[in-house]
Scaffold this active site. Sequence first.
Site, PDB file in Angstrom:
ATOM      1  N   CYS A 198      46.615  13.828 -22.795  1.00 22.22           N
ATOM      2  CA  CYS A 198      46.425  12.453 -23.270  1.00 22.22           C
ATOM      3  C   CYS A 198      45.836  12.464 -24.673  1.00 22.22           C
ATOM      4  O   CYS A 198      45.355  13.487 -25.174  1.00 22.22           O
ATOM      5  CB  CYS A 198      45.488  11.694 -22.332  1.00 22.22           C
ATOM      6  SG  CYS A 198      46.191  11.388 -20.692  1.00 22.22           S
ATOM      7  N   HIS A 229      43.484   6.714 -24.344  1.00 20.14           N
ATOM      8  CA  HIS A 229      42.352   6.149 -23.597  1.00 20.14           C
ATOM      9  C   HIS A 229      41.019   6.568 -24.216  1.00 20.14           C
ATOM     10  O   HIS A 229      40.951   7.439 -25.102  1.00 20.14           O
ATOM     11  CB  HIS A 229      42.418   6.565 -22.130  1.00 20.14           C
ATOM     12  CG  HIS A 229      42.325   8.043 -21.897  1.00 20.14           C
ATOM     13  ND1 HIS A 229      41.166   8.776 -22.058  1.00 20.14           N
ATOM     14  CD2 HIS A 229      43.265   8.941 -21.486  1.00 20.14           C
ATOM     15  CE1 HIS A 229      41.385  10.044 -21.765  1.00 20.14           C
ATOM     16  NE2 HIS A 229      42.657  10.173 -21.417  1.00 20.14           N
TER      17      HIS A 229
END
Length: 415
Positions: free
Chosen positions: A340, A322
């Site tokens: 992440c 992301h």
Amino acid sequence: MSNSPRNRTVAGCALLVVSLGAGVTACGSGGHPLSGKPYDAADHVSFNAPTGDGEKADPDKPLEVTAEDDGRITDVTAVDAAGRFVAGELSADGGRWHSTSPLAANARYTVRVSTEDEDGAPGRETLAFDTGRPLTKKRLDVTFGPEEGRYGVGQPVTAELSRPVKDKAARAVVERALKVDSTPAADGAWHWVDDKKLHYRPKEYWPADATIRVHSNLEGLKIGDRLWGGKAEPIELTTGAKIVAVTDAASHHMTVYKNDEVIKEIPVTTGRPGYDTRNGVKVVLAKEGTVRMTSASIGASDFYDLTVHHSVRVTNSGEYVHAAPWSTGSQGYANVSHGCTGMSMGNAQWFYDTINEGDIVEVVNSGGDTMAPFGNGYGDWNLDWKNWREGSALVGGTKEVPGPQVQARLRPESV
């Protein structure tokens, strides 16, 4: 003296007569038993299937064909109207053939029997019969996944069963009836994830721009004691280009490949110590866009509550690729995330526009564990091919042989 050598010679000549056509003899002429038309063997074989009008065979019972008098059975072929063949076993003396795979319920069967008499003359008999409904109400329905559509080359096919199947023989019946065909062709295998779930993948990734058709031949087949095959809706999937994104957590860079050629290098940050990003191959689960991410979702000790853009999910437990504009100073230099893979807003938008569900995201050189094959998304590719095949009730424990398309490539061309 044994009759076996004579019988083997006669059987071989019988095949040659069929290939040469009527009126031509392969093993001499003038009264040889193979020079004539095959006799009607109706009086020389018996079946345990009913032949009267309106009578139906019990699909719970095996099919049996028995030779009468001094004749012997040389071959039996049994197939239903859907094209499903019945496996069987012929006794060494040719006196009896019986089915070894289950008959289907509510099916129309044609049985073709080849025989030879005591003089070696060939005979033929054909029988048609119907099977009835099974007495039990228990059905095993199958739901294939994912939904029909276009996916990346890493997307596994799934089969969810309505009831658990534990017995290995019953699993083999189920697996044999679940068909996956791709164009271009790709050798693959089913793997039993648990008693109610199977995954199918090829040895390598699917070919780019492939069509994958999935269907079931299970309906009406006996699977086990009081359990019969039910319905399944077929699905058709297609693949796009081969997109693989490889993140090196040690060098803090992602390399994106399209059809094995590099199309972009992206500086990234991955999980810091204690929140290390999982190593291994992950299949993109969804493109979720704007997502609210909080420390509570992963049990982090330090609080955060962020609105995150261009989010691509790769695990069920909350690992994403992301946009992370707050960490651009660390991207390409250090790992500072909670697990992440973060990148700049511009790079994240490019990645979001390029990647698709079913594409591959791989992480190497992280301090994290390797993603589990099952239970947290699609980690199927983290099992090597040998161990993947071990999860099949059909090919597990057997030696791998080339598939039909590979054999065709290896076959010498005629000159």
